[in-house]
Design a protein around this motif. Structure first.
Motif, PDB file in Angstrom:
ATOM      1  N   ASN A   1      19.996  14.941 -23.090  1.00 27.00           N
ATOM      2  CA  ASN A   1      21.236  15.263 -22.373  1.00 27.00           C
ATOM      3  C   ASN A   1      21.057  16.492 -21.482  1.00 27.00           C
ATOM      4  OD1 ASN A   1      22.594  13.121 -23.472  1.00 27.00           O
ATOM      5  ND2 ASN A   1      23.461  14.302 -25.167  1.00 27.00           N
ATOM      6  N   ASN A   2      20.374  17.520 -22.000  1.00 21.42           N
ATOM      7  CA  ASN A   2      20.134  18.718 -21.191  1.00 21.42           C
ATOM      8  C   ASN A   2      19.254  18.403 -19.982  1.00 21.42           C
ATOM      9  OD1 ASN A   2      21.674  20.332 -22.815  1.00 21.42           O
ATOM     10  ND2 ASN A   2      19.953  21.302 -23.877  1.00 21.42           N
ATOM     11  N   THR A   3      18.228  17.577 -20.203  1.00 22.55           N
ATOM     12  CA  THR A   3      17.342  17.205 -19.090  1.00 22.55           C
ATOM     13  C   THR A   3      18.095  16.442 -18.013  1.00 22.55           C
ATOM     14  OG1 THR A   3      15.452  17.084 -20.623  1.00 22.55           O
ATOM     15  CG2 THR A   3      15.221  15.978 -18.490  1.00 22.55           C
ATOM     16  N   ILE A   4      18.983  15.536 -18.444  1.00 22.37           N
ATOM     17  CA  ILE A   4      19.770  14.772 -17.470  1.00 22.37           C
ATOM     18  C   ILE A   4      20.681  15.699 -16.673  1.00 22.37           C
ATOM     19  CG2 ILE A   4      21.564  13.028 -17.221  1.00 22.37           C
ATOM     20  CD1 ILE A   4      20.347  11.572 -19.619  1.00 22.37           C
ATOM     21  N   SER A   5      21.311  16.670 -17.342  1.00 20.17           N
ATOM     22  CA  SER A   5      22.202  17.609 -16.654  1.00 20.17           C
ATOM     23  C   SER A   5      21.436  18.453 -15.634  1.00 20.17           C
ATOM     24  CB  SER A   5      22.898  18.507 -17.673  1.00 20.17           C
ATOM     25  OG  SER A   5      23.689  17.739 -18.560  1.00 20.17           O
ATOM     26  N   GLU A   6      20.258  18.959 -16.042  1.00 19.49           N
ATOM     27  CA  GLU A   6      19.454  19.762 -15.122  1.00 19.49           C
ATOM     28  C   GLU A   6      18.956  18.939 -13.946  1.00 19.49           C
ATOM     29  OE1 GLU A   6      16.367  21.363 -17.488  1.00 19.49           O
ATOM     30  OE2 GLU A   6      17.658  22.782 -18.571  1.00 19.49           O
ATOM     31  N   LEU A   7      18.553  17.697 -14.229  1.00 20.93           N
ATOM     32  CA  LEU A   7      18.096  16.820 -13.156  1.00 20.93           C
ATOM     33  C   LEU A   7      19.231  16.519 -12.189  1.00 20.93           C
ATOM     34  CD1 LEU A   7      15.772  15.154 -12.002  1.00 20.93           C
ATOM     35  CD2 LEU A   7      16.461  13.260 -13.470  1.00 20.93           C
ATOM     36  N   GLY A   8      20.443  16.304 -12.722  1.00 25.67           N
ATOM     37  CA  GLY A   8      21.598  16.058 -11.858  1.00 25.67           C
ATOM     38  C   GLY A   8      21.904  17.249 -10.971  1.00 25.67           C
TER      39      GLY A   8
ATOM     40  N   PHE B   1      19.742  19.528  -9.975  1.00 26.71           N
ATOM     41  CA  PHE B   1      18.651  19.631  -9.001  1.00 26.71           C
ATOM     42  C   PHE B   1      18.840  18.648  -7.860  1.00 26.71           C
ATOM     43  CE2 PHE B   1      14.417  18.254  -7.582  1.00 26.71           C
ATOM     44  CZ  PHE B   1      13.937  19.460  -7.102  1.00 26.71           C
ATOM     45  N   VAL B   2      19.185  17.401  -8.203  1.00 21.84           N
ATOM     46  CA  VAL B   2      19.385  16.377  -7.173  1.00 21.84           C
ATOM     47  C   VAL B   2      20.578  16.729  -6.298  1.00 21.84           C
ATOM     48  CG1 VAL B   2      19.973  13.960  -6.781  1.00 21.84           C
ATOM     49  CG2 VAL B   2      18.256  14.559  -8.499  1.00 21.84           C
ATOM     50  N   ALA B   3      21.655  17.225  -6.906  1.00 26.64           N
ATOM     51  CA  ALA B   3      22.839  17.601  -6.130  1.00 26.64           C
ATOM     52  C   ALA B   3      22.508  18.723  -5.144  1.00 26.64           C
ATOM     53  CB  ALA B   3      23.964  18.021  -7.070  1.00 26.64           C
ATOM     54  N   ALA B   4      21.716  19.722  -5.609  1.00 27.39           N
ATOM     55  CA  ALA B   4      21.327  20.808  -4.716  1.00 27.39           C
ATOM     56  C   ALA B   4      20.464  20.291  -3.566  1.00 27.39           C
ATOM     57  CB  ALA B   4      20.576  21.886  -5.506  1.00 27.39           C
TER      58      ALA B   4
ATOM     59  N   GLY C   1      20.675   6.595 -10.540  1.00 29.52           N
ATOM     60  CA  GLY C   1      21.346   7.685  -9.838  1.00 29.52           C
ATOM     61  C   GLY C   1      22.575   8.217 -10.522  1.00 29.52           C
ATOM     62  N   ALA C   2      22.871   7.751 -11.746  1.00 30.01           N
ATOM     63  CA  ALA C   2      24.041   8.242 -12.488  1.00 30.01           C
ATOM     64  C   ALA C   2      23.606   9.417 -13.357  1.00 30.01           C
ATOM     65  CB  ALA C   2      24.639   7.120 -13.339  1.00 30.01           C
ATOM     66  N   PHE C   3      23.868  10.635 -12.861  1.00 28.08           N
ATOM     67  CA  PHE C   3      23.416  11.834 -13.579  1.00 28.08           C
ATOM     68  C   PHE C   3      24.527  12.440 -14.449  1.00 28.08           C
ATOM     69  CE2 PHE C   3      20.743  11.562  -9.784  1.00 28.08           C
ATOM     70  CZ  PHE C   3      19.487  11.556 -10.374  1.00 28.08           C
ATOM     71  N   THR C   4      25.634  11.717 -14.604  1.00 29.57           N
ATOM     72  CA  THR C   4      26.700  12.203 -15.486  1.00 29.57           C
ATOM     73  C   THR C   4      26.653  11.543 -16.856  1.00 29.57           C
ATOM     74  OG1 THR C   4      28.215  10.520 -14.596  1.00 29.57           O
ATOM     75  CG2 THR C   4      28.200  12.677 -13.512  1.00 29.57           C
ATOM     76  N   VAL C   5      25.744  10.612 -17.055  1.00 27.02           N
ATOM     77  CA  VAL C   5      25.650   9.911 -18.336  1.00 27.02           C
ATOM     78  C   VAL C   5      25.118  10.860 -19.408  1.00 27.02           C
ATOM     79  CG1 VAL C   5      23.314   9.091 -17.846  1.00 27.02           C
ATOM     80  CG2 VAL C   5      24.736   7.842 -19.458  1.00 27.02           C
ATOM     81  N   GLN C   6      25.569  10.665 -20.654  1.00 28.70           N
ATOM     82  CA  GLN C   6      25.128  11.459 -21.797  1.00 28.70           C
ATOM     83  C   GLN C   6      24.825  10.520 -22.971  1.00 28.70           C
ATOM     84  OE1 GLN C   6      25.113  15.302 -22.176  1.00 28.70           O
ATOM     85  NE2 GLN C   6      24.633  14.686 -20.067  1.00 28.70           N
TER      86      GLN C   6
END
Length: 276
Positions: free
Chosen positions: A67-74, A76-79, A44-49
């Motif tokens: 890194n881009n995929t993690i940012s987009e996934l984060g 999406f989950v936040a929304a 659940g840590a979507f700020t990791v790079q």
């Protein structure tokens, strides 16, 4: 000359081996960083790079894409979390509103039953315990409301067979209309009543709503009037109504057996004196 050529070849070979080892070590570090990042994302840590060295090769491009995929996934989950929170708040508000309306409806229903002009009982179908009793029902059973609510239901039937038939009818048809019962109170007195019953569901529990109509006084009047309706109290003579009933029975008997009717006077001679 051979020695001169051998030294550059060895140096070039050593350089190639060193470069290969460096690439392997770099690839191993990148794989380790990717594995650590994916594990943390799964938690659940979507700020990791993933750490990059900006070598602009395939390994660096892979880290960039991850890194881009993690940012987009984060994002999406936040929304989704934000929308879920809004839906939860809206649902809780609706539940509170409906709960309040249901509670108000139940209070109005109980107030209506309490002020009803007839004795009313609410009894659990399973445990046969009183859930509600208005003042008129309590007065009819010669008890207080506090004494009867929560206790076993009063004995409404003279025999167990009558009680069993009542429950069978109630379970199959969900209603019983105008059942004549004689009820004995806790103080030992008794009264005659017409019992009406309906089943309903309240709070997930099946209840039986009973309404009682005290017919003790009318029944006493009927019992007093029944003998004079057949026989005169002064002379003991059969009344005209009794005579007509006897004649109708005699006519039906003779008709069914094909017996020719006799003269009316002959038939009446066998009858008792008539009071007109």
């Amino acid at each position: 000359t051979a020695s001169f050529l051998r030294n550059p070849c060895a140096e070039e070979l050593e350089r190639l081996l060193r470069t290969s080892r460096q690439r392997e070590e770099r690839l191993a570090r990148t794989v380790a960083h990717l594995s650590d990042a994916l594990v943390r994302v799964a938690a659940g840590a979507f700020t990791v790079q993933v750490q990059r060295d900006y070598g602009c090769d395939a390994t660096d491009v892979l880290a960039f894409l991850v890194n881009n995929t993690i940012s987009e996934l984060g994002a999406f989950v936040a929304a989704n979390d934000r929308r879920a929170g809004e839906d939860r708040v809206r649902l809780e508000r609706i539940v509170l509103q409906r709960t309040g309306e249901l509670k108000q409806s139940e209070e109005n229903f109980r107030a209506l039953l309490a002020t009803a002009p007839v004795p009313i009982l609410l009894i659990g179908l399973i445990d046969d315990r009183v859930r509600f009793c208005n003042e008129r029902a309590a007065d009819l059973f010669e008890v207080t409301v506090d004494d009867i609510v929560g206790a076993r239901a009063p004995q409404l039937f003279a025999t167990e067979d009558a009680r069993r038939r009542f429950r069978e009818t109630l379970e199959s048809e969900r209603r019983v209309d105008a059942a004549a019962v004689e009820i004995r109170t806790r103080r030992g007195s008794s009264f005659h009543s017409l019992l009406n019953a309906r089943t309903l569901v309240s709070g997930g529990e099946t209840l039986v709503m009973l309404t009682l109509t005290d017919v003790t006084a009318p029944k006493r009047v009927v019992d007093r009037l029944r003998p004079p309706a057949a026989t005169d109290t002064l002379t003991g003579a059969t009344t005209r109504r009794r005579l007509f009933s006897h004649a109708s029975t005699e006519w039906a008997r003779r008709t069914s057996h094909n017996v020719p009717p006799r003269h009316p006077c002959t038939t009446l001679q066998a009858a008792q004196p008539v009071y007109v």
